[in-house]
Enzyme design. Structure first.
Site, short mmCIF file in Angstrom:
data_model
loop_
_atom_site.label_atom_id
_atom_site.label_comp_id
_atom_site.label_asym_id
_atom_site.label_seq_id
_atom_site.Cartn_x
_atom_site.Cartn_y
_atom_site.Cartn_z
N HIS A 1 -9.63 1.06 5.11
CA HIS A 1 -8.33 1.27 5.78
C HIS A 1 -8.53 2.21 6.97
CE1 HIS A 1 -4.19 2.35 6.56
NE2 HIS A 1 -3.83 1.29 5.85
N SER B 1 3.57 -2.43 10.21
CA SER B 1 5.03 -2.52 10.42
C SER B 1 5.61 -3.87 10.01
CB SER B 1 5.38 -2.19 11.87
OG SER B 1 5.00 -0.85 12.17
N GLU C 1 -5.26 -5.09 10.33
CA GLU C 1 -4.20 -4.10 10.56
C GLU C 1 -4.47 -3.37 11.88
OE1 GLU C 1 -2.29 -2.73 6.64
OE2 GLU C 1 -4.12 -1.57 6.86
N ASN D 1 0.87 -1.17 0.00
CA ASN D 1 0.00 0.00 0.00
C ASN D 1 0.91 1.23 0.00
OD1 ASN D 1 -1.80 2.05 0.43
ND2 ASN D 1 -2.47 1.37 2.46
N TRP D 2 0.98 1.88 -1.15
CA TRP D 2 1.90 3.01 -1.29
C TRP D 2 1.37 4.27 -0.60
CZ3 TRP D 2 3.93 3.01 -7.09
CH2 TRP D 2 4.58 1.78 -7.33
N LYS D 3 0.10 4.26 -0.24
CA LYS D 3 -0.54 5.44 0.37
C LYS D 3 -0.29 6.67 -0.53
CE LYS D 3 -0.22 3.11 4.76
NZ LYS D 3 -0.07 3.14 6.21
N GLY E 1 2.69 2.00 10.82
CA GLY E 1 3.66 3.09 10.72
C GLY E 1 4.39 3.40 12.01
N GLU F 1 -6.82 4.56 8.06
CA GLU F 1 -6.56 5.97 7.77
C GLU F 1 -7.78 6.63 7.12
OE1 GLU F 1 -2.88 5.34 5.67
OE2 GLU F 1 -1.94 4.74 7.55
N GLY G 1 2.93 -1.20 4.17
CA GLY G 1 3.00 0.22 3.87
C GLY G 1 4.42 0.63 3.57
N GLY G 2 5.08 1.22 4.57
CA GLY G 2 6.43 1.78 4.40
C GLY G 2 7.40 0.89 3.63
P1 13P Z 1 3.14 0.18 7.59
O1 13P Z 1 3.61 -1.11 6.96
O2 13P Z 1 3.90 1.37 7.13
O3 13P Z 1 3.03 0.04 9.08
O4 13P Z 1 1.63 0.41 7.06
C1 13P Z 1 0.71 -0.62 7.12
C2 13P Z 1 -0.50 -0.22 6.37
O5 13P Z 1 -1.24 0.67 6.78
C3 13P Z 1 -0.78 -0.91 5.11
O6 13P Z 1 -2.05 -0.64 4.65
#
Ligand code: 13P
Length: 250
Positions: A95, A213, A167, A9-11, A173, A97, A234-235
């Site tokens: 998600h 993470s 998640e 997930n590149w956000k 994050g 967020e 994510g990251g």
């Molecule tokens: P991180 O891997 O950066 O913690 O993010 C997870 C995420 O929200 C994937 O959708």
């Protein structure tokens, strides 16, 4: 056997140039044939990524959201059919967020899943509890509630188009990953609930991903759990080397 999935997930990250480099590096990598790689990219990148992939079916493209209505006066929004036309096979919905910053309720997420499935778009449906709920030991009930509300009205046949992602919000994050046991407890609870609703055969086939993470250093242990079928990353998905390492961690 259940599908194994490494989804990035590149956000709201990557310029066009960075995105192209990332895709080209991923295309040069190798990972198990049984592992499906998915990249969830910003709306503007969907069609470009399709071009860069050049028909390479090893990587599927996902959007990170869609609107629940098919069209109309919703300035700034993008419908499920538009996302499909832009080349996406999947869409991330629910998600944390989106739930937190855009006030997305379980009911809205449910409408979005409906819209996605009606348009032949597979949904990656996200669930997860905040820290205070876990500390109060209410996490399983909280997440199963999200599961039930989000999937209301989804038929047995449609379950094949669904991927679930657990998640925990406190792990996103933050560098704090759920332990394999904590994650497995929830994945097992989700799968048992699905078994109760749709029967063992359907429930056994639903991929349930862990997110929060995930790194190359912890992926193998997490993916080794009985009910963890991969990750939503994510990251670490913004670095091709790390993401490829994770995709090889099954
Ligand atoms: P991180 O891997 O950066 O913690 O993010 C997870 C995420 O929200 C994937 O959708």
């Amino acid at each position: 056997m259940r599908r194994k999935i490494a989804a990035g997930n590149w956000k709201m990250n990557t310029s066009k140039h960075e995105a192209e480099s990332l895709i080209r590096e991923l295309l040069q990598g190798t990972w198990g044939d049984e592992v499906e790689m998915i990249v969830a990219v910003p709306f503007t990148h969907l069609a470009w990524v399709g071009e860069w992939l050049g028909g390479d079916a090893r990587i599927a493209v996902a959007a990170q959201n869609c609107h629940h209505m098919s069209h109309g006066a919703y300035t700034g929004e993008v419908s499920a059919s538009m996302v499909v036309e832009a080349g996406a096979k999947y869409v991330i919905l629910g998600h944390s967020e989106r739930r937190e910053y855009f006030d997305e309720s379980d009911d809205l997420v449910n409408s979005k899943i409906r819209a996605a499935l009606d348009n032949g778009l597979r949904a990656i449906f996200c669930l997860g509890e905040p820290l205070e709920i876990r500390q109060a030991d209410g996490h399983v009930e909280y997440v199963l509630n999200q599961l039930e509300r989000g999937l209301r009205g989804i038929s047995l046949e449609e379950m094949d188009q669904l991927v679930i992602a657990y998640e925990p919000i406190w792990a996103i994050g933050t560098g704090v990953t759920a332990s394999p046991d904590q994650a497995e407890e929830m994945h097992e609870a989700i799968r048992s609930r699905c078994t109760r609703w749709w029967g063992a055969r359907k429930a056994a086939a639903i991929p349930i991903l862990y997110g929060g993470s995930v790194k190359a250093s912890n992926a193998h242990e997490l993916f080794g759990q009985r009910n963890i079928d991969g990750g939503l990353i994510g990251g670490a998905s913004l670095d091709a080397k790390d993401f490829l390492e994770i995709a090889k961690s099954f």
